[in-house]
Motif scaffolding. Structure first.
Motif, PDB file in Angstrom:
ATOM      1  N   SER A 137       0.833  -1.211   0.000  1.00 18.01           N
ATOM      2  CA  SER A 137       0.000   0.000   0.000  1.00 18.01           C
ATOM      3  C   SER A 137       0.864   1.256   0.000  1.00 18.01           C
ATOM      4  O   SER A 137       0.593   2.211  -0.735  1.00 18.01           O
ATOM      5  CB  SER A 137      -0.921   0.020   1.219  1.00 18.01           C
ATOM      6  OG  SER A 137      -1.841  -1.027   1.156  1.00 18.01           O
ATOM      7  N   LEU A 138       1.909   1.268   0.840  1.00 15.44           N
ATOM      8  CA  LEU A 138       2.821   2.416   0.881  1.00 15.44           C
ATOM      9  C   LEU A 138       3.558   2.571  -0.450  1.00 15.44           C
ATOM     10  O   LEU A 138       3.794   3.684  -0.915  1.00 15.44           O
ATOM     11  CB  LEU A 138       3.835   2.255   2.008  1.00 15.44           C
ATOM     12  CG  LEU A 138       3.378   2.711   3.377  1.00 15.44           C
ATOM     13  CD1 LEU A 138       4.389   2.313   4.439  1.00 15.44           C
ATOM     14  CD2 LEU A 138       3.152   4.208   3.409  1.00 15.44           C
ATOM     15  N   LYS A 139       3.940   1.442  -1.032  1.00 15.70           N
ATOM     16  CA  LYS A 139       4.642   1.477  -2.312  1.00 15.70           C
ATOM     17  C   LYS A 139       3.760   2.148  -3.373  1.00 15.70           C
ATOM     18  O   LYS A 139       4.215   3.019  -4.106  1.00 15.70           O
ATOM     19  CB  LYS A 139       5.010   0.050  -2.726  1.00 15.70           C
ATOM     20  CG  LYS A 139       5.894  -0.030  -3.950  1.00 15.70           C
ATOM     21  CD  LYS A 139       6.515  -1.394  -4.125  1.00 15.70           C
ATOM     22  CE  LYS A 139       5.510  -2.367  -4.659  1.00 15.70           C
ATOM     23  NZ  LYS A 139       6.105  -3.661  -5.034  1.00 15.70           N
ATOM     24  N   LYS A 140       2.483   1.780  -3.413  1.00 19.24           N
ATOM     25  CA  LYS A 140       1.567   2.381  -4.384  1.00 19.24           C
ATOM     26  C   LYS A 140       1.318   3.857  -4.083  1.00 19.24           C
ATOM     27  O   LYS A 140       1.166   4.661  -4.990  1.00 19.24           O
ATOM     28  CB  LYS A 140       0.240   1.620  -4.388  1.00 19.24           C
ATOM     29  CG  LYS A 140       0.342   0.253  -5.013  1.00 19.24           C
ATOM     30  CD  LYS A 140      -0.962  -0.505  -4.912  1.00 19.24           C
ATOM     31  CE  LYS A 140      -0.773  -1.921  -5.429  1.00 19.24           C
ATOM     32  NZ  LYS A 140      -1.903  -2.791  -5.105  1.00 19.24           N
ATOM     33  N   LEU A 141       1.289   4.209  -2.811  1.00 20.50           N
ATOM     34  CA  LEU A 141       1.003   5.578  -2.405  1.00 20.50           C
ATOM     35  C   LEU A 141       2.174   6.525  -2.670  1.00 20.50           C
ATOM     36  O   LEU A 141       1.987   7.639  -3.161  1.00 20.50           O
ATOM     37  CB  LEU A 141       0.635   5.600  -0.911  1.00 20.50           C
ATOM     38  CG  LEU A 141       0.247   6.929  -0.291  1.00 20.50           C
ATOM     39  CD1 LEU A 141      -1.039   7.465  -0.930  1.00 20.50           C
ATOM     40  CD2 LEU A 141       0.067   6.772   1.218  1.00 20.50           C
ATOM     41  N   TYR A 142       3.400   6.083  -2.371  1.00 21.13           N
ATOM     42  CA  TYR A 142       4.556   6.991  -2.392  1.00 21.13           C
ATOM     43  C   TYR A 142       5.539   6.799  -3.540  1.00 21.13           C
ATOM     44  O   TYR A 142       6.275   7.714  -3.869  1.00 21.13           O
ATOM     45  CB  TYR A 142       5.330   6.874  -1.074  1.00 21.13           C
ATOM     46  CG  TYR A 142       4.783   7.753   0.011  1.00 21.13           C
ATOM     47  CD1 TYR A 142       5.261   9.039   0.190  1.00 21.13           C
ATOM     48  CD2 TYR A 142       3.771   7.312   0.843  1.00 21.13           C
ATOM     49  CE1 TYR A 142       4.752   9.869   1.176  1.00 21.13           C
ATOM     50  CE2 TYR A 142       3.247   8.128   1.834  1.00 21.13           C
ATOM     51  CZ  TYR A 142       3.743   9.403   1.988  1.00 21.13           C
ATOM     52  OH  TYR A 142       3.229  10.213   2.959  1.00 21.13           O
TER      53      TYR A 142
END
Length: 156
Positions: A83-88
């Protein structure tokens, strides 16, 4: 602290919640973050949502410029890391270190270049006046290449 953050900081070490509080209180200016931030490092990425920082990280993302390089550090992969990878991250390069254990593998593979830095550290008593703490930091860390160095923790 407001005086220390009157200009854009070059290094800002904090939790996502503290950054959010600094932004909402006006201690840290959103324009400074947008105009000057060039690198953001999210360490222990697999724990950030577990520690309750999901909303803070999503809110903070709106202030991060597209040109900013984002480094996501995680010892393990999880849905939170994804999720963080997709967000940032934009077009991420993923570095996966080999598992250690069979005797053939090294802790750090030969194709990974390492750099070690000698970093002085200091722990200052929060009861000291702010000017005294800043003076101690200036003496211990002559800032020849940095104009502002800020470390925040539990400031509110």
């Amino acid at each position: 602290m407001a005086t220390a953050l009157s200009g854009p900081p070059y290094i800002f070490v904090s939790t996502p919640a503290c950054v959010q509080r600094c932004l909402s209180s006006g201690v840290l200016q959103a324009k400074s973050v947008h105009d000057y931030l060039s690198i953001i490092i999210l360490d222990k990425a697999y724990l950030l949502f577990t520690y309750g920082y999901e909303k803070n990280l999503k809110d903070l993302k709106t202030h991060i410029p597209k040109r900013c390089q984002c480094l996501l550090m995680a010892a393990t992969s999880s849905d939170d890391v994804e999720s963080l990878k997709k967000l940032y991250l934009h077009n991420p390069y993923i570095l996966t270190l080999a598992e250690v254990g069979d005797g053939k593998d090294e802790i750090v593979p030969k194709n990974v270049q390492q750099f070690w830095f000698g970093i002085k550290s200091v722990v200052l008593n929060a009861e000291l006046p702010v000017n005294s703490r800043l003076h101690i930091l200036e003496v211990l860390f002559p800032l020849t290449f940095l104009e502002v160095f800020i470390i925040l923790y539990n400031v509110f």
